[in-house]
Design an enzyme around this catalytic site. Sequence first.
Site, mmCIF file in Angstrom:
data_model
loop_
_atom_site.group_PDB
_atom_site.id
_atom_site.type_symbol
_atom_site.label_atom_id
_atom_site.label_comp_id
_atom_site.label_asym_id
_atom_site.label_seq_id
_atom_site.Cartn_x
_atom_site.Cartn_y
_atom_site.Cartn_z
ATOM 1 N N GLU A 165 24.191 36.020 72.887
ATOM 2 C CA GLU A 165 24.117 37.285 72.442
ATOM 3 C C GLU A 165 23.078 38.446 72.054
ATOM 4 O O GLU A 165 22.459 39.206 72.242
ATOM 5 C CB GLU A 165 25.591 37.665 72.061
ATOM 6 C CG GLU A 165 26.981 37.973 73.143
ATOM 7 C CD GLU A 165 28.072 38.142 71.940
ATOM 8 O OE1 GLU A 165 28.849 38.220 71.707
ATOM 9 O OE2 GLU A 165 27.385 39.364 71.857
ATOM 10 N N LYS A 212 37.488 26.974 51.658
ATOM 11 C CA LYS A 212 38.582 27.809 51.187
ATOM 12 C C LYS A 212 39.035 28.566 51.714
ATOM 13 O O LYS A 212 38.246 29.901 52.480
ATOM 14 C CB LYS A 212 37.997 28.470 49.738
ATOM 15 C CG LYS A 212 39.398 28.260 48.703
ATOM 16 C CD LYS A 212 39.324 29.047 47.406
ATOM 17 C CE LYS A 212 40.340 29.910 46.746
ATOM 18 N NZ LYS A 212 40.331 29.644 44.769
ATOM 19 N N TYR A 255 45.840 33.426 35.163
ATOM 20 C CA TYR A 255 44.971 32.436 33.883
ATOM 21 C C TYR A 255 43.668 32.058 33.684
ATOM 22 O O TYR A 255 42.931 32.636 34.115
ATOM 23 C CB TYR A 255 45.417 30.932 34.589
ATOM 24 C CG TYR A 255 44.918 30.200 35.526
ATOM 25 C CD1 TYR A 255 45.903 31.214 37.033
ATOM 26 C CD2 TYR A 255 43.638 30.063 35.845
ATOM 27 C CE1 TYR A 255 44.905 30.619 38.225
ATOM 28 C CE2 TYR A 255 42.927 30.032 36.944
ATOM 29 C CZ TYR A 255 43.434 30.141 38.229
ATOM 30 O OH TYR A 255 43.257 29.629 39.236
ATOM 31 N N THR A 268 39.620 26.007 37.628
ATOM 32 C CA THR A 268 41.323 26.316 37.802
ATOM 33 C C THR A 268 41.883 24.791 37.341
ATOM 34 O O THR A 268 42.577 24.871 36.276
ATOM 35 C CB THR A 268 42.147 26.994 38.623
ATOM 36 O OG1 THR A 268 41.334 28.140 39.144
ATOM 37 C CG2 THR A 268 43.873 27.110 38.981
ATOM 38 N N THR A 297 37.762 26.289 42.873
ATOM 39 C CA THR A 297 37.904 25.918 44.331
ATOM 40 C C THR A 297 36.636 27.399 44.385
ATOM 41 O O THR A 297 36.456 26.922 46.216
ATOM 42 C CB THR A 297 39.474 26.331 44.802
ATOM 43 O OG1 THR A 297 39.640 27.625 44.172
ATOM 44 C CG2 THR A 297 40.249 25.384 44.072
ATOM 45 N N ASP A 298 36.872 28.109 44.185
ATOM 46 C CA ASP A 298 35.706 29.747 44.797
ATOM 47 C C ASP A 298 34.653 29.120 45.507
ATOM 48 O O ASP A 298 34.086 29.406 46.805
ATOM 49 C CB ASP A 298 35.038 29.869 43.740
ATOM 50 C CG ASP A 298 36.641 31.081 43.181
ATOM 51 O OD1 ASP A 298 36.354 32.090 43.010
ATOM 52 O OD2 ASP A 298 37.566 30.986 42.945
HETATM 53 N N1 DAS Z 1 37.393 31.408 39.667
HETATM 54 C C1 DAS Z 1 38.509 29.934 40.676
HETATM 55 C C2 DAS Z 1 36.957 28.802 40.386
HETATM 56 O O1 DAS Z 1 36.583 28.771 39.194
HETATM 57 C C3 DAS Z 1 39.226 29.487 39.719
HETATM 58 C C4 DAS Z 1 39.237 28.168 40.821
HETATM 59 O O2 DAS Z 1 40.322 28.366 42.149
HETATM 60 O O3 DAS Z 1 38.997 26.902 41.143
HETATM 61 O O4 DAS Z 1 36.480 28.302 41.151
#
Ligand code: DAS
Length: 355
Positions: free
Chosen positions: A312, A192, A53, A39, A119-120
């Site tokens: 456990e 995340k 986007y 992103t 970010t994923d």
């Molecule tokens: N699809 C997500 C990624 O490329 C977009 C983001 O949040 O960066 O990890």
Amino acid sequence: MYFSPRFRALAAGAAFLASSALAHAQALPNVVILATGGTIAGAGASAINSATYAAAKVGVDKLIAGLPELSKVANVKGEQVFQVASESLTDDNLLTLAKRVSALAKQGDVDGIVITHGTDTLEETAYFLSLTVRTAKPIVVVGSMRPGTALSADGALNLYNAVNVAGSKDAGGKGVLVTMNDEIQSGRDVSKSINIKTEAFKSQWGPLGMIVEGKNYWFRAPVKRHTTASEFDIDNITALPLVEIAYGYEGVTSTAIDALGQSGIKALIHAGTGNGSVANRIVPNLQKVSTAGIPVIRSSRVPDGFVLRNAEQPDDKYDWVVAHDLRPQKARILAMVALTKTKDTRELQRIFWEY
Ligand code: DAS
């Protein structure tokens, strides 16, 4: 050759400016930005599109050109390693990126490295680099939750912060770092945790520090092994063993575990309920995986806390490994790296305590 006083004055002024610019550049740290997509390189149709986007559209040179403030804090060079949304990155991509980071870190003219990333799976890349790149130089992974085209986009400040931290001597030796939302997080600890806010990256142990107006404020340091204290070295890793994750939930059947056990995996992460618990009806299926020589590693689907050994579940009896405080996706990264050296479950458990 005669030169007029006016010409000589102009020439002296130009020489002074050139020498001042050179002195300024020499005073700044040299930071390389490796761009992979996500992103932070995304673009939406309008300024209100903060969630709708296309990721991985803007090239690294445009990212740098769009942030002239960077030139005041570092001499920045950019390389486009990939241009993908991070959910689509592969283990081979991880190897390629880490090897490039390692090579740059060895260069005397590189003071710090920034990786712009989706970010994923940013948390997995950051942890992998922390485990395998043997350098004390700052390595900072950075992303954004909104594309640069959106109102209140977060990418520019995240990237400015990342370059600042990567050029900071006090950021060295702290493992791979992540700068998101004004915080400096440990690449090992951060995940995340929210998928639609700019304050998306959390660690249950808290950030290492904050960065405000280009100044780093540190509050703690990592205690787990990383980078120069790691026994793993990306320069000696040519392939990553296949490791997959099976999820635990009410009503779970053994279908996924049985299929994964036959799929050629070298370790299985079980994302159990609660304290990494395993439904009693699928214990025999996990034991079948273990006796096939495939280490079973108990993690938990619960985001925070940590899995206790023999609490456990009788881990000693079943020869299972516990993933400690690592979320399943992080446990998978450590398992892949650890398996490049050993499949002995006692050694694996040591590694999960130490990293
Ligand atoms: N699809 C997500 C990624 O490329 C977009 C983001 O949040 O960066 O990890």
